[in-house]
Design a protein around this motif. Sequence first.
Motif, PDB file in Angstrom:
ATOM      1  N   MET A 137       0.684  -1.214   0.056  1.00 46.96           N
ATOM      2  CA  MET A 137      -0.087  -0.122  -0.251  1.00 46.96           C
ATOM      3  C   MET A 137       0.935   1.250  -0.078  1.00 46.96           C
ATOM      4  N   SER A 138       0.815   1.975  -0.869  1.00 49.21           N
ATOM      5  CA  SER A 138       1.356   3.244  -1.074  1.00 49.21           C
ATOM      6  C   SER A 138       0.658   4.444  -0.760  1.00 49.21           C
ATOM      7  N   THR A 139       1.186   5.476  -0.010  1.00 51.44           N
ATOM      8  CA  THR A 139       0.261   6.436   0.031  1.00 51.44           C
ATOM      9  C   THR A 139       0.822   7.782  -0.733  1.00 51.44           C
ATOM     10  N   ALA A 140      -0.041   8.006  -1.980  1.00 51.80           N
ATOM     11  CA  ALA A 140       0.526   8.917  -3.021  1.00 51.80           C
ATOM     12  C   ALA A 140      -0.335  10.263  -2.703  1.00 51.80           C
ATOM     13  N   SER A 141       0.717  11.338  -2.757  1.00 49.90           N
ATOM     14  CA  SER A 141       0.400  12.718  -2.249  1.00 49.90           C
ATOM     15  C   SER A 141      -0.716  13.290  -3.499  1.00 49.90           C
ATOM     16  N   PRO A 142      -1.460  13.993  -2.935  1.00 50.63           N
ATOM     17  CA  PRO A 142      -2.049  14.756  -3.980  1.00 50.63           C
ATOM     18  C   PRO A 142      -1.315  15.573  -4.866  1.00 50.63           C
ATOM     19  N   PRO A 143      -1.938  15.685  -5.988  1.00 45.28           N
ATOM     20  CA  PRO A 143      -0.845  16.598  -7.179  1.00 45.28           C
ATOM     21  C   PRO A 143      -0.896  17.876  -6.749  1.00 45.28           C
ATOM     22  N   ALA A 144       0.281  18.641  -6.876  1.00 43.22           N
ATOM     23  CA  ALA A 144       0.449  20.006  -6.581  1.00 43.22           C
ATOM     24  C   ALA A 144      -0.487  20.907  -7.029  1.00 43.22           C
ATOM     25  N   SER A 145      -1.242  20.768  -8.327  1.00 39.96           N
ATOM     26  CA  SER A 145      -2.102  21.389  -8.747  1.00 39.96           C
ATOM     27  C   SER A 145      -3.535  21.564  -7.906  1.00 39.96           C
ATOM     28  N   PHE A 146      -3.704  20.383  -7.415  1.00 42.13           N
ATOM     29  CA  PHE A 146      -4.830  20.138  -6.554  1.00 42.13           C
ATOM     30  C   PHE A 146      -4.644  20.912  -5.069  1.00 42.13           C
ATOM     31  N   LEU A 147      -3.432  20.923  -4.541  1.00 41.97           N
ATOM     32  CA  LEU A 147      -3.191  21.663  -3.304  1.00 41.97           C
ATOM     33  C   LEU A 147      -3.243  23.020  -3.569  1.00 41.97           C
ATOM     34  N   THR A 148      -2.701  23.486  -4.949  1.00 43.19           N
ATOM     35  CA  THR A 148      -2.744  24.912  -5.145  1.00 43.19           C
ATOM     36  C   THR A 148      -4.238  25.476  -5.065  1.00 43.19           C
ATOM     37  N   GLN A 149      -4.943  24.661  -5.951  1.00 41.32           N
ATOM     38  CA  GLN A 149      -6.469  25.005  -5.941  1.00 41.32           C
ATOM     39  C   GLN A 149      -7.290  25.142  -4.710  1.00 41.32           C
ATOM     40  N   ILE A 150      -6.826  24.168  -3.437  1.00 43.73           N
ATOM     41  CA  ILE A 150      -7.461  24.431  -2.294  1.00 43.73           C
ATOM     42  C   ILE A 150      -6.663  25.627  -1.629  1.00 43.73           C
ATOM     43  N   GLN A 151      -5.563  26.057  -1.734  1.00 43.01           N
ATOM     44  CA  GLN A 151      -5.037  27.193  -1.122  1.00 43.01           C
ATOM     45  C   GLN A 151      -5.563  28.471  -1.796  1.00 43.01           C
ATOM     46  N   SER A 152      -5.819  28.279  -2.946  1.00 34.66           N
ATOM     47  CA  SER A 152      -6.454  29.411  -3.619  1.00 34.66           C
ATOM     48  C   SER A 152      -7.902  29.808  -3.324  1.00 34.66           C
ATOM     49  N   HIS A 153      -8.588  28.443  -2.921  1.00 35.71           N
ATOM     50  CA  HIS A 153      -9.913  28.362  -2.347  1.00 35.71           C
ATOM     51  C   HIS A 153      -9.981  29.222  -0.819  1.00 35.71           C
ATOM     52  N   ILE A 154      -8.935  28.621  -0.105  1.00 36.34           N
ATOM     53  CA  ILE A 154      -8.699  29.069   1.342  1.00 36.34           C
ATOM     54  C   ILE A 154      -8.438  30.784   1.317  1.00 36.34           C
ATOM     55  N   THR A 155      -7.679  31.134   0.564  1.00 35.64           N
ATOM     56  CA  THR A 155      -7.692  32.548   0.256  1.00 35.64           C
ATOM     57  C   THR A 155      -8.636  33.257  -0.045  1.00 35.64           C
ATOM     58  N   ARG A 156      -9.378  32.904  -0.864  1.00 32.43           N
ATOM     59  CA  ARG A 156     -10.696  33.552  -1.320  1.00 32.43           C
ATOM     60  C   ARG A 156     -11.612  33.391  -0.122  1.00 32.43           C
ATOM     61  N   CYS A 157     -11.703  32.325   0.434  1.00 34.60           N
ATOM     62  CA  CYS A 157     -12.687  32.325   1.831  1.00 34.60           C
ATOM     63  C   CYS A 157     -12.272  33.507   2.771  1.00 34.60           C
ATOM     64  N   ASN A 158     -11.043  33.648   2.941  1.00 35.69           N
ATOM     65  CA  ASN A 158     -10.374  34.634   3.862  1.00 35.69           C
ATOM     66  C   ASN A 158     -10.831  36.179   3.380  1.00 35.69           C
ATOM     67  N   GLU A 159     -10.522  36.317   2.179  1.00 37.31           N
ATOM     68  CA  GLU A 159     -11.192  37.542   1.493  1.00 37.31           C
ATOM     69  C   GLU A 159     -12.685  37.996   1.921  1.00 37.31           C
ATOM     70  N   LEU A 160     -13.404  36.896   1.369  1.00 44.86           N
ATOM     71  CA  LEU A 160     -14.743  36.944   1.732  1.00 44.86           C
ATOM     72  C   LEU A 160     -15.084  37.232   3.162  1.00 44.86           C
ATOM     73  N   LEU A 161     -14.304  36.378   3.940  1.00 44.14           N
ATOM     74  CA  LEU A 161     -14.815  36.797   5.395  1.00 44.14           C
ATOM     75  C   LEU A 161     -14.400  38.257   5.922  1.00 44.14           C
ATOM     76  N   GLN A 162     -13.242  38.726   5.581  1.00 45.66           N
ATOM     77  CA  GLN A 162     -12.791  40.000   5.677  1.00 45.66           C
ATOM     78  C   GLN A 162     -13.891  41.046   5.277  1.00 45.66           C
ATOM     79  N   ASP A 163     -14.396  40.847   4.128  1.00 42.45           N
ATOM     80  CA  ASP A 163     -15.552  41.719   3.314  1.00 42.45           C
ATOM     81  C   ASP A 163     -16.646  41.554   4.422  1.00 42.45           C
ATOM     82  N   LEU A 164     -16.986  40.522   4.813  1.00 43.36           N
ATOM     83  CA  LEU A 164     -18.287  40.300   5.613  1.00 43.36           C
ATOM     84  C   LEU A 164     -18.026  41.097   6.961  1.00 43.36           C
ATOM     85  N   HIS A 165     -16.954  41.118   7.480  1.00 41.62           N
ATOM     86  CA  HIS A 165     -16.461  41.815   8.967  1.00 41.62           C
ATOM     87  C   HIS A 165     -16.577  43.284   8.549  1.00 41.62           C
TER      88      HIS A 165
END
Length: 119
Positions: free
Chosen positions: A1-29
């Motif tokens: 059983m090998s544990t393959a790490s997710p592709p870098a592009s997938f992690l980049t998309q998640i980081q981008s989504h987190i950044t967008r969520c933070n921006e939306l939260l700042q706007d809401l505040h």
Amino acid sequence: MSTASPPASFLTQIQSHITRCNELLQDLHRVTHLVQQERSTLEKFVSDYTAQFAGVRRLVPEILVRIFLCLEEDVNAAVSSRKLYFSPVIMSQVCSVWRVLAHSTPQLWTQITVNMSSP
């Protein structure tokens, strides 16, 4: 059983989504803060408007002075029972109009009662 790490592009998309969520939260505040300020301004306006047109504000100064004098007489009669307490000093702290009236009515200042008992 090998544990393959997710592709870098997938992690980049998640980081981008987190950044967008933070921006939306700042706007809401920011928007929440602006709405709270607006609500406070409106509440103060309603409070000031309501106080301005309260019934007691429509009484002519002479009537208010008569009320003050009647109150003083009633309270002075009840001082021995210690149920009531009247002071022209207290009356003069209600608002600027009452302060002027209390300070300009010498009959209110003919007797000052000081309560020396502890509360």
